[in-house]
Design a protein around this motif. Structure first.
Motif, PDB file in Angstrom:
ATOM      1  N   ASN A 129       0.821  -1.214   0.000  1.00  0.00           N
ATOM      2  CA  ASN A 129       0.000   0.000   0.000  1.00  0.00           C
ATOM      3  C   ASN A 129       0.849   1.256   0.000  1.00  0.00           C
ATOM      4  N   GLY A 130       1.952   1.238   0.742  1.00  0.00           N
ATOM      5  CA  GLY A 130       2.803   2.411   0.852  1.00  0.00           C
ATOM      6  C   GLY A 130       3.474   2.456   2.211  1.00  0.00           C
ATOM      7  N   GLN A 146       0.798   1.606  -3.747  1.00  0.00           N
ATOM      8  CA  GLN A 146       1.878   2.553  -3.990  1.00  0.00           C
ATOM      9  C   GLN A 146       3.151   2.104  -3.253  1.00  0.00           C
TER      10      GLN A 146
END
Length: 329
Positions: A129-130, A146
């Motif tokens: 996700n990041g 991301q």
């Protein structure tokens, strides 16, 4: 309902079964599942729960041959991986992660589908996700990924490949992205925190008002075990946490209580800590201590009816007991 909603009878194969998550998962499945649980390990003499069957598995990679390990297996839980490290010594970290976490995972999944495996549960990472969220703006399972670092990129690419295998073969895939996992036997940053707190080391972390999601080992393996069976988990992505987000300061205070110690936390402004970290070249460390990373587990509740069973303080107490026992040896 899925065509596979009837009770399954084939074996469950757990890769990485002597790792931190894998071993706990094997123990949980042995007590919660009526069907055989097989631990896939690299060494025949690997330390495993007494009742676990074992099969020697190849090193994860694009040419690994899994046929013998997959005999009679109906579900694979893939917990083995090249794990995230703070300072990677290899010349090309992304290639090293891809070789194991992407190509190795897809080789296993492709051979699993060919062997008639019904479901493949992949332990991924929130790093897909990041790296951080704004307070109150949690990651969700279905938002665009991301990933930033090589580990997160390799896990994301593995997820994409697995979903393609599912489309091409009909094998069900379940993707689970845990946040930071803690529990008895945890290492790395959580173990370092406990050592500092147990020794009474003053820490300049008394004024941090961030929010971070964590997941106890007990809650994680309970959720993964549900994903092995639940028909509504098929071909879905889930984030998993304890359902209670903590600040770094709050976590340290509650961890101290679990250890039976008084936390010596000095209230240094986070902006000063961030500046000092930048000067010392420790910005990634500061990001984890000062920044927020929250996840939304509403999908787990709505789709699978799952709630975290173990409260944070109970899980911290179990973690602390194990840590203190090791310290006394």
């Amino acid at each position: 309902m899925s065509d596979h909603a009837a009770p399954a009878t084939g074996a469950i194969l757990v890769t990485g079964a002597n790792g931190f998550v894998g071993r706990a998962l094997v123990e949980h499945l042995l007590t919660s599942q009526p069907r055989p649980v097989i631990a896939a390990v690299r060494q025949a003499d690997a330390d495993l729960p007494p009742k676990a069957s074992r099969r020697v598995a190849p090193a994860l990679g694009p040419t690994a041959q899994w046929a013998s390990a997959l005999k009679g297996v109906e579900c694979v839980v893939h917990a083995a991986a090249r794990v995230h490290v703070m300072q990677d010594a290899v010349a090309d970290p992304l290639q090293a992660f891809r070789q194991v976490n992407t190509a190795g995972t897809l080789a296993l999944a492709t051979q699993a589908a060919q062997a008639g495996v019904r479901r493949f549960v992949f332990i991924s990472s929130i790093k897909v996700n990041g790296e951080q969220t704004l307070p109150g703006q949690a990651f969700t399972a279905d938002q665009p990924p991301q990933p930033v670092d090589p580990y997160g990129v390799s896990k994301h690419e593995a997820e994409q490949g697995l979903l393609q295998v599912a489309r091409e073969t009909g094998m069900e895939v379940v993707i689970v992205r845990p946040v930071l996992v803690y529990g008895p036997g945890v290492g790395a940053n959580v173990a370092s925190m406990m050592r500092w707190l147990a020794r009474g080391v003053p820490l300049p972390l008394g004024a941090i008002d961030n929010r971070r999601s964590l997941v106890s080992l007990a809650n994680l393996v309970d959720f993964v075990a549900l994903c092995v069976e639940h028909p509504c988990a098929a071909n879905q992505v889930f984030l998993v946490s304890d359902g209670e987000d903590l600040s770094t300061t709050g976590l340290l205070r509650r961890m101290s209580r679990a250890l039976g110690r008084r936390a010596l936390l000095i209230p240094i402004p986070p902006a000063c800590l961030a500046l000092m970290a930048r000067v010392l070249g420790k910005t990634p460390v500061a990001q984890r201590l000062l920044g927020s990373l929250q996840v939304d587990i509403e999908k787990n509740k709505q789709r699978l009816g799952w709630q975290p069973a173990v409260p944070v303080d109970v899980a911290l107490q179990a973690t602390a007991r194990h840590f203190l026992e090791l310290q006394r040896r």
